[in-house]
Motif scaffolding. Sequence first.
Motif, PDB file in Angstrom:
ATOM      1  N   GLY A 201      11.893  11.190  30.565  1.00 30.30           N
ATOM      2  CA  GLY A 201      12.489  11.160  31.901  1.00 30.30           C
ATOM      3  C   GLY A 201      12.756   9.765  32.399  1.00 30.30           C
ATOM      4  O   GLY A 201      13.802   9.488  32.991  1.00 30.30           O
ATOM      5  N   SER A 202      11.816   8.835  32.162  1.00 27.38           N
ATOM      6  CA  SER A 202      11.987   7.455  32.621  1.00 27.38           C
ATOM      7  C   SER A 202      11.139   6.536  31.758  1.00 27.38           C
ATOM      8  O   SER A 202      10.182   6.968  31.119  1.00 27.38           O
ATOM      9  N   ALA A 203      11.508   5.273  31.752  1.00 28.75           N
ATOM     10  CA  ALA A 203      10.768   4.283  30.962  1.00 28.75           C
ATOM     11  C   ALA A 203      10.944   2.906  31.561  1.00 28.75           C
ATOM     12  O   ALA A 203      12.001   2.576  32.105  1.00 28.75           O
ATOM     13  N   THR A 204       9.891   2.109  31.462  1.00 26.66           N
ATOM     14  CA  THR A 204       9.934   0.696  31.815  1.00 26.66           C
ATOM     15  C   THR A 204       9.381  -0.080  30.627  1.00 26.66           C
ATOM     16  O   THR A 204       8.242   0.144  30.204  1.00 26.66           O
ATOM     17  N   ILE A 205      10.202  -0.969  30.068  1.00 28.28           N
ATOM     18  CA  ILE A 205       9.864  -1.690  28.842  1.00 28.28           C
ATOM     19  C   ILE A 205      10.147  -3.174  29.056  1.00 28.28           C
ATOM     20  O   ILE A 205      11.161  -3.539  29.672  1.00 28.28           O
ATOM     21  N   ASP A 223      20.812   6.301  26.659  1.00 27.53           N
ATOM     22  CA  ASP A 223      20.823   7.747  26.880  1.00 27.53           C
ATOM     23  C   ASP A 223      20.106   8.171  28.154  1.00 27.53           C
ATOM     24  O   ASP A 223      20.241   9.323  28.576  1.00 27.53           O
ATOM     25  N   LEU A 224      19.336   7.272  28.763  1.00 27.91           N
ATOM     26  CA  LEU A 224      18.693   7.581  30.043  1.00 27.91           C
ATOM     27  C   LEU A 224      19.572   7.196  31.229  1.00 27.91           C
ATOM     28  O   LEU A 224      19.189   7.418  32.376  1.00 27.91           O
ATOM     29  N   GLY A 225      20.723   6.589  30.962  1.00 30.96           N
ATOM     30  CA  GLY A 225      21.623   6.186  32.041  1.00 30.96           C
ATOM     31  C   GLY A 225      21.473   4.718  32.381  1.00 30.96           C
ATOM     32  O   GLY A 225      21.146   3.893  31.523  1.00 30.96           O
ATOM     33  N   PHE A 226      21.700   4.385  33.647  1.00 30.28           N
ATOM     34  CA  PHE A 226      21.718   3.006  34.113  1.00 30.28           C
ATOM     35  C   PHE A 226      20.402   2.297  33.818  1.00 30.28           C
ATOM     36  O   PHE A 226      19.319   2.824  34.103  1.00 30.28           O
ATOM     37  N   VAL A 227      20.492   1.100  33.236  1.00 29.99           N
ATOM     38  CA  VAL A 227      19.315   0.276  32.953  1.00 29.99           C
ATOM     39  C   VAL A 227      19.289  -0.900  33.926  1.00 29.99           C
ATOM     40  O   VAL A 227      20.198  -1.741  33.921  1.00 29.99           O
ATOM     41  N   ALA A 228      18.286  -0.954  34.780  1.00 27.54           N
ATOM     42  CA  ALA A 228      18.073  -2.112  35.660  1.00 27.54           C
ATOM     43  C   ALA A 228      17.193  -3.103  34.908  1.00 27.54           C
ATOM     44  O   ALA A 228      16.183  -2.724  34.318  1.00 27.54           O
ATOM     45  N   TYR A 229      17.600  -4.375  34.908  1.00 26.27           N
ATOM     46  CA  TYR A 229      16.811  -5.360  34.169  1.00 26.27           C
ATOM     47  C   TYR A 229      16.712  -6.654  34.955  1.00 26.27           C
ATOM     48  O   TYR A 229      17.563  -6.981  35.782  1.00 26.27           O
ATOM     49  N   ASN A 230      15.632  -7.392  34.672  1.00 18.70           N
ATOM     50  CA  ASN A 230      15.366  -8.627  35.387  1.00 18.70           C
ATOM     51  C   ASN A 230      14.600  -9.554  34.447  1.00 18.70           C
ATOM     52  O   ASN A 230      13.648  -9.124  33.787  1.00 18.70           O
ATOM     53  N   GLY A 233      11.188 -16.015  33.226  1.00 18.49           N
ATOM     54  CA  GLY A 233      10.696 -16.838  32.134  1.00 18.49           C
ATOM     55  C   GLY A 233      11.189 -16.320  30.799  1.00 18.49           C
ATOM     56  O   GLY A 233      12.396 -16.170  30.586  1.00 18.49           O
ATOM     57  N   ASP A 234      10.270 -15.994  29.910  1.00 17.46           N
ATOM     58  CA  ASP A 234      10.651 -15.522  28.583  1.00 17.46           C
ATOM     59  C   ASP A 234      10.593 -14.002  28.461  1.00 17.46           C
ATOM     60  O   ASP A 234      10.736 -13.458  27.368  1.00 17.46           O
ATOM     61  N   THR A 235      10.375 -13.303  29.580  1.00 17.38           N
ATOM     62  CA  THR A 235      10.218 -11.849  29.547  1.00 17.38           C
ATOM     63  C   THR A 235      11.291 -11.165  30.385  1.00 17.38           C
ATOM     64  O   THR A 235      11.524 -11.532  31.536  1.00 17.38           O
ATOM     65  N   THR A 236      11.948 -10.167  29.790  1.00 15.85           N
ATOM     66  CA  THR A 236      12.931  -9.347  30.484  1.00 15.85           C
ATOM     67  C   THR A 236      12.351  -7.953  30.669  1.00 15.85           C
ATOM     68  O   THR A 236      11.903  -7.329  29.705  1.00 15.85           O
ATOM     69  N   THR A 237      12.339  -7.479  31.914  1.00 14.33           N
ATOM     70  CA  THR A 237      11.820  -6.151  32.226  1.00 14.33           C
ATOM     71  C   THR A 237      12.992  -5.207  32.460  1.00 14.33           C
ATOM     72  O   THR A 237      13.911  -5.517  33.214  1.00 14.33           O
ATOM     73  N   MET A 238      12.950  -4.046  31.796  1.00 20.74           N
ATOM     74  CA  MET A 238      14.038  -3.071  31.859  1.00 20.74           C
ATOM     75  C   MET A 238      13.503  -1.718  32.298  1.00 20.74           C
ATOM     76  O   MET A 238      12.453  -1.284  31.826  1.00 20.74           O
ATOM     77  N   THR A 239      14.232  -1.043  33.191  1.00 16.66           N
ATOM     78  CA  THR A 239      13.829   0.269  33.677  1.00 16.66           C
ATOM     79  C   THR A 239      15.030   1.195  33.686  1.00 16.66           C
ATOM     80  O   THR A 239      16.130   0.807  34.091  1.00 16.66           O
ATOM     81  N   ALA A 240      14.826   2.442  33.240  1.00 12.24           N
ATOM     82  CA  ALA A 240      15.886   3.449  33.275  1.00 12.24           C
ATOM     83  C   ALA A 240      15.260   4.806  33.520  1.00 12.24           C
ATOM     84  O   ALA A 240      14.125   5.072  33.113  1.00 12.24           O
ATOM     85  N   ALA A 241      15.994   5.692  34.200  1.00  9.38           N
ATOM     86  CA  ALA A 241      15.519   7.050  34.475  1.00  9.38           C
ATOM     87  C   ALA A 241      16.705   7.994  34.414  1.00  9.38           C
ATOM     88  O   ALA A 241      17.742   7.748  35.042  1.00  9.38           O
ATOM     89  N   THR A 242      16.580   9.080  33.667  1.00 11.63           N
ATOM     90  CA  THR A 242      17.688  10.010  33.526  1.00 11.63           C
ATOM     91  C   THR A 242      17.804  10.967  34.697  1.00 11.63           C
ATOM     92  O   THR A 242      18.889  11.412  35.042  1.00 11.63           O
ATOM     93  N   GLY A 243      16.667  11.341  35.319  1.00 15.31           N
ATOM     94  CA  GLY A 243      16.705  12.343  36.364  1.00 15.31           C
ATOM     95  C   GLY A 243      16.828  13.753  35.811  1.00 15.31           C
ATOM     96  O   GLY A 243      16.886  14.720  36.568  1.00 15.31           O
ATOM     97  N   ALA A 244      16.904  13.890  34.475  1.00 15.08           N
ATOM     98  CA  ALA A 244      17.067  15.202  33.849  1.00 15.08           C
ATOM     99  C   ALA A 244      15.728  15.888  33.656  1.00 15.08           C
ATOM    100  O   ALA A 244      14.703  15.238  33.483  1.00 15.08           O
ATOM    101  N   SER A 245      15.729  17.215  33.700  1.00 20.71           N
ATOM    102  CA  SER A 245      14.519  17.980  33.444  1.00 20.71           C
ATOM    103  C   SER A 245      14.893  19.227  32.637  1.00 20.71           C
ATOM    104  O   SER A 245      15.567  20.113  33.161  1.00 20.71           O
TER     105      SER A 245
END
Length: 350
Positions: A201-205, A223-230, A233-245
């Motif tokens: 359903g969602s992931a933050t990596i 495949d989860l849709g829009f990926v928000a990333y930030n 420093g040397d680390t990029t955080t990415m989050t996506a959620a499909t909203g599907a069930s």
Amino acid sequence: MTWNIPHRIILGLCLSFLLLCFASPVSAQSIPLLPHAFYGNVTIGGEPAPVGTLVSAKVHDIDSGSVTTWDLGSYGWGVGLPPEEAKANLLVQGEDISDGDTIDFYINYERADQDFTFESGEVTQLDLSVDWAPPVTPTPMPTGTPAVTPTATPAGTPSSTPTPTPIVGTSVAIECCSDVPESGSCDVDITIATDDPEGIGSATITLTVNTAVVSVGNVADGDLGFVAYNTVGDTTTMTAATGASPGPTGTITFGTVTLNAVGSSGDCSDLDITVIALNDGTAGDPQPIIPDEVTDCTFCIGTSATPTATTTPTPTPDGGGLSGGAIAGIVVGSLIAGALVMLLIMRRGG
């Protein structure tokens, strides 16, 4: 000395060219604004919003960013935290957004009680609330349509299709990228494989790299849709959620990361991924998934003209500046025009 017609024509052309040279860079520099980042508490009916709640934003009634909650009652990571604890803020951005525009916020697609004014590059703590919000429910997929589109068979693969190895448990992996040219780039997929019947359903990596060797240029949706990333420093955080069930099952692409080479030939960097949060697609009550395996990889700069992985040119922001060749042409043209003008002035003085 009397001016003749040829002199006037030449001088007019020179002045016109100079005006064009000075005007061109101005018209080409419509660089998009930096996003406005938000974090804070989020409540539904006065209670902390559950993990997996979708928090989104709209400007001019256009979707402009979203993030899911991975902690009870809060979204975003704030400021001042170490990179290993960094989690994606809600990044509000878009081509048609300007400073001073009103941002409307939504909780599981229900309009929140708060709004805010867009300010490029700002980081704002904003608590969001709504009296009631429904669980995120997807549009049902047609019967018989798989949740994940099968990958096309590459050229040279034998005509007989081998029996795929069944997926057991949940694993997360990132592709390697080797022999990338200096100043070149390479696209790598972050994939999630699961046999969970509720899917993902969602992931933050997070992705951590050696910034002296490689930088993260872009993260494309998966495949989860829009990926928000930030990137901090040397680390990029990415989050996506499909909203599907349920969410997609099998092997899915979380996102495609563009990696840009900034080091020299022979340099390598680890591509270290960490799963901050992973939830299934249970409607209204997403359940956490603990990966059985997380596989890192490497990025290496080589000497060949073409990297072994799929590559794309380094992305240029919409409306970006002039290319190096264009700038060089303008400089040379300006020098020639200036020389002609000086010659005319000297001849007139003579």
